[in-house]
Scaffold this active site. Structure first.
Site, PDB file in Angstrom:
ATOM      1  N   TYR A 146       0.811  -1.216   0.000  1.00 49.12           N
ATOM      2  CA  TYR A 146       0.000   0.000   0.000  1.00 49.12           C
ATOM      3  C   TYR A 146       0.848   1.271   0.000  1.00 49.12           C
ATOM      4  CZ  TYR A 146      -3.844  -3.163   1.292  1.00 49.12           C
ATOM      5  OH  TYR A 146      -4.764  -4.180   1.321  1.00 49.12           O
ATOM      6  N   LYS A 195       3.788 -15.254   2.829  1.00 47.63           N
ATOM      7  CA  LYS A 195       3.638 -16.053   1.605  1.00 47.63           C
ATOM      8  C   LYS A 195       5.060 -16.397   1.157  1.00 47.63           C
ATOM      9  CE  LYS A 195       1.061 -17.727  -1.750  1.00 47.63           C
ATOM     10  NZ  LYS A 195       0.167 -18.898  -1.548  1.00 47.63           N
ATOM     11  N   ASP A 227      -2.735 -18.054   2.686  1.00 41.34           N
ATOM     12  CA  ASP A 227      -3.927 -18.742   2.161  1.00 41.34           C
ATOM     13  C   ASP A 227      -4.431 -19.777   3.168  1.00 41.34           C
ATOM     14  OD1 ASP A 227      -1.464 -19.795   1.573  1.00 41.34           O
ATOM     15  OD2 ASP A 227      -1.971 -20.564  -0.402  1.00 41.34           O
ATOM     16  N   ASP A 251      -4.782  -6.488   6.413  1.00 44.56           N
ATOM     17  CA  ASP A 251      -6.007  -5.786   6.033  1.00 44.56           C
ATOM     18  C   ASP A 251      -7.122  -6.805   5.793  1.00 44.56           C
ATOM     19  OD1 ASP A 251      -7.790  -3.904   5.132  1.00 44.56           O
ATOM     20  OD2 ASP A 251      -6.802  -3.548   3.210  1.00 44.56           O
ATOM     21  N   ASP A 255     -10.311  -8.155   8.663  1.00 44.00           N
ATOM     22  CA  ASP A 255     -11.741  -8.056   8.342  1.00 44.00           C
ATOM     23  C   ASP A 255     -12.417  -9.423   8.438  1.00 44.00           C
ATOM     24  OD1 ASP A 255     -11.758  -5.363   8.022  1.00 44.00           O
ATOM     25  OD2 ASP A 255     -12.651  -5.386   6.020  1.00 44.00           O
TER      26      ASP A 255
END
Ligand code: NAD
Length: 360
Positions: A146, A195, A227, A251, A255
């Protein structure tokens, strides 16, 4: 202890819920012999109306001079409020981005736990919800994808977009240290999510986390691919204590974790810098649809104040007192309209604050 708190009530339900959190803090102060000094600052739409900008430099300086910031929420109805006719850099949300940057808040903490009394709101299978869960998602907030260089351009006649994911070892080390420090205050387990089977940034992440882990022999740690973590969150959320991860993964996972609790009005959050300083706020927004009606659930903000006591002021038993009072209020059957169900008693925002104060 003498605690200097910058209070930003903000817009919408912000003033209602922060007032309840201050009431609860004062009750804690009285019981445990602490003084909470509040300095109220403007940010968001109310600052636009009063000062012409969403956050003044003066307010930033005062927030920096405090020990911690307690924030309600900012913003209004994005379709109807005149604040959203302004250019983006002058809108309420610009104040939030500015204060996060100015205060150097690089670590975001979002607890996700399931209260026994609210299990019915959990969207997971009953046998999973029955096991309960209590985790802390620790997300790096100022690096990664980001904040990397980005561009969209034509390459050989084809529109191409590039986003860059960069982390240096210092950025990883400071968030890893925070993660392990927080784990020491909890159940002493860290799941570091990356990852590393694909990304170089994740391989560096893993290496640095392993180095930091050596200084915390009491903490059990594991690595998990992102994942797999997304699957484990819905399959067996009880396994997690602190989930430590980079910006974009955090992020998404935070959520997902908040969704499985089923109740946004209950979820606290904190953003910390390298010192003990932090900004504490509910996870939800300013809820303009219910603002000024004494309907908002103040518990997320009250629990954010408890996080402030625990992480900025190291007042663990005082934080426990707030968390236990919240649990007791739920056991006693009191609910605001967002979590009310059959057989429980509906109360307003103010009364919910009073009920929690009574139980401190
Ligand atoms: P929202 O979180 O404000 O509201 C979504 C829904 O959840 C609404 O139905 C609302 O009534 C309900 N809700 C939220 N908090 C609640 C609480 N404590 N008690 C009971 N119900 C609650 O999200 P939105 O409607 O998308 O955004 C409204 C405004 O809030 C926008 O201006 C947005 O930019 C702003 N916002 C601010 C922050 C912040 O200050 N950190 C965060 C998110 C959104």
């Amino acid at each position: 202890m003498n605690c200097n708190i910058a209070v930003i009530k903000g817009d919408g339900i912000g003033p209602e819920v922060v007032t309840q959190a201050m009431k609860v803090l004062d009750a804690v102060g009285e019981k445990f012999g602490h003084t909470f000094n509040y300095e109220q600052l403007l940010m968001g739409g109310c600052s636009i109306d009063a000062c012409g900008v969403p956050l003044t430099d003066e307010a930033v300086a005062r927030a920096k001079a405090s020990d911690a910031v307690l924030l309600g929420s900012i913003g209004g109805n994005t379709s109807t409020s005149p604040w959203y006719k302004l250019p983006p850099e002058k809108r309420p949300e610009a104040g939030l981005l500015k204060i996060r940057k100015e205060l150097g808040l690089f670590a975001n903490l979002r607890p996700a736990n399931l209260y026994e009394q609210l299990k019915g709101a959990c969207p997971l299978k009953e046998e999973i919800a029955d096991r309960g869960f209590d985790m802390m998602i620790m997300r790096e907030l100022t690096g990664g994808l980001y904040f990397g260089a980005r561009e969209t351009k034509e390459v050989d006649g084809v529109m191409t977009a590039v986003d860059t994911l960069t982390y240096n070892e210092n950025e990883i080390r400071r968030i890893a240290i925070k993660g392990f420090d927080i784990a020491m205050k909890r159940r002493k387990k860290v799941t570091s999510v990356d990852k590393a089977n694909v990304l170089d940034s994740s391989r560096l992440w893993r290496k640095i986390v392993e180095e930091v882990a050596k200084n915390y022999p009491e903490v059990t740690y594991e690595h998990m691919l992102v994942d797999n973590c997304a699957m484990q969150l819905v399959k067996d959320p009880a396994q997690f204590d602190v989930v430590l991860t980079e910006n974009m993964f955090g992020d998404i996972l935070s959520d997902e974790a908040s969704m499985i609790t089923g109740s946004i009005g209950m979820l606290a959050s904190a953003s910390l810098n390298e010192t003990k300083f932090g900004m504490y706020e509910p996870s939800g927004g300013s809820a303009p649809d219910i603002a000024g009606q004494d309907k908002a659930n103040p518990i997320a903000t009250i629990l954010s104040a408890a996080m402030m006591l625990r992480y900025t002021f190291d007042l663990d038993k005082e934080a426990d007192a707030i968390e236990n009072a919240v649990k007791q209020v739920l056991v006693d059957g009191f609910r605001t309209c967002d979590i009310v169900s059959e057989g429980t008693t509906l109360v307003g925002c103010n009364e919910m604050g009073d009920k929690i104060v009574e139980r401190i």
